[in-house]
Design a protein around this motif. Structure first.
Motif, PDB file in Angstrom:
ATOM      1  N   ALA A 123       3.970   1.305  -5.099  1.00  0.00           N
ATOM      2  CA  ALA A 123       2.941   1.738  -5.730  1.00  0.00           C
ATOM      3  C   ALA A 123       1.675   1.756  -4.752  1.00  0.00           C
ATOM      4  O   ALA A 123       1.166   0.729  -4.243  1.00  0.00           O
ATOM      5  N   ALA A 124       1.234   2.926  -4.426  1.00  0.00           N
ATOM      6  CA  ALA A 124      -0.180   3.085  -3.795  1.00  0.00           C
ATOM      7  C   ALA A 124       0.222   2.482  -2.223  1.00  0.00           C
ATOM      8  O   ALA A 124      -0.714   2.165  -1.466  1.00  0.00           O
ATOM      9  N   GLY A 125       1.454   2.682  -1.707  1.00  0.00           N
ATOM     10  CA  GLY A 125       1.943   2.257  -0.531  1.00  0.00           C
ATOM     11  C   GLY A 125       2.460   0.947  -0.367  1.00  0.00           C
ATOM     12  O   GLY A 125       2.720   0.411   0.743  1.00  0.00           O
ATOM     13  N   PHE A 126       2.316   0.032  -1.438  1.00  0.00           N
ATOM     14  CA  PHE A 126       2.556  -1.148  -1.387  1.00  0.00           C
ATOM     15  C   PHE A 126       3.860  -1.493  -2.090  1.00  0.00           C
ATOM     16  O   PHE A 126       4.426  -0.889  -2.991  1.00  0.00           O
ATOM     17  N   ASP A 127       4.619  -2.327  -1.216  1.00  0.00           N
ATOM     18  CA  ASP A 127       5.970  -2.497  -2.116  1.00  0.00           C
ATOM     19  C   ASP A 127       5.860  -3.939  -2.954  1.00  0.00           C
ATOM     20  O   ASP A 127       5.323  -4.757  -2.718  1.00  0.00           O
ATOM     21  N   VAL A 128       6.649  -3.499  -4.085  1.00  0.00           N
ATOM     22  CA  VAL A 128       6.254  -4.347  -5.088  1.00  0.00           C
ATOM     23  C   VAL A 128       7.894  -4.721  -5.826  1.00  0.00           C
ATOM     24  O   VAL A 128       8.616  -3.833  -6.109  1.00  0.00           O
ATOM     25  N   GLN A 129       7.713  -5.905  -6.269  1.00  0.00           N
ATOM     26  CA  GLN A 129       9.062  -6.285  -6.990  1.00  0.00           C
ATOM     27  C   GLN A 129       8.595  -6.867  -8.344  1.00  0.00           C
ATOM     28  O   GLN A 129       7.641  -7.933  -8.320  1.00  0.00           O
TER      29      GLN A 129
END
Length: 211
Positions: A95-101
């Motif tokens: 999301a927006a270049g952020f890796d999210v879990q």
């Protein structure tokens, strides 16, 4: 990555010129999500999810997107076709270049007579930051910065301290603190710092740090 604390449980993260906002709810600033490239919402309670704040952000940036659980997605997806993504425990996304879990499934117990709703926490950039929403979820990997819900109708300070001990972050910053009075803050600061086992920190609204 830059972390900016907004009021209550809302935080803004910035990296490479892009902005990720978590939980711009009704206790946060009117412009809490303005400028966001992506918004994450942990659950449907109004202090975490405010449709007006989301609409303002989505209209200000036609490319902005939302990631959230089904209960929230069902309420906003019609207004923003193709821009709302439903996630749940175990999902990984960018999301927006952020890796999210996504971690967790249920809101903490408020009272046994109150049905529990869904809640999902977000682990950002491989553990650089974890925002649990309204639950004491422990991710299955190390956490550098824990956003710590310090004061809520569903928790007490012993649980907050034990949560820090279990997650064992390098540092914990207070969130969910709009109901915590200035009179009580030194008590919380002293006890969490002394007993939690991690560096315990607090940011005023709109203050920022580099992680």
């Amino acid at each position: 990555m830059k972390l900016t604390k907004m009021s209550h449980s809302c935080v803004r993260l910035e990296k490479d010129g892009r902005v990720l906002v978590v939980d711009p709810g009704g206790f946060s600033e009117e412009d809490a999500a303005v400028g966001a490239d992506a918004v994450l919402v942990t659950h449907e309670h109004p202090d975490h999810f405010d449709e007006g704040r989301l609409r303002t952000a989505m209209e200000a940036n036609p490319a902005a997107e939302i990631w959230t659980l089904k209960a929230v997605a069902d309420r906003v997806s019609a207004a923003f076709p193709g821009r709302v993504h439903t996630v749940g425990h175990g999902d990984a996304f960018t999301a927006a270049g952020f890796d999210v879990q996504a971690h967790g499934e249920l809101h903490a117990v408020i009272h046994p007579d109150i049905p529990r709703i869904t809640n999902v926490g977000y682990l950002v950039e491989g553990g650089k930051l974890f925002h649990p929403g309204d639950a004491l979820t422990v991710p299955d990997q190390p956490v550098e910065t824990l956003m710590l819900p310090v004061m809520a109708p569903w928790n007490k300070i012993s649980e907050v301290i034990d949560y820090v001990r279990e997650v064992r972050p390098q540092r914990a910053y207070d969130i969910h603190d709009a109901l915590l009075t200035d009179l009580a803050r030194p008590i919380y600061d002293r006890q969490i710092s002394a007993l939690g086992g991690s560096e315990h920190l607090r940011l005023a609204p709109r203050d920022a740090v580099q992680l």
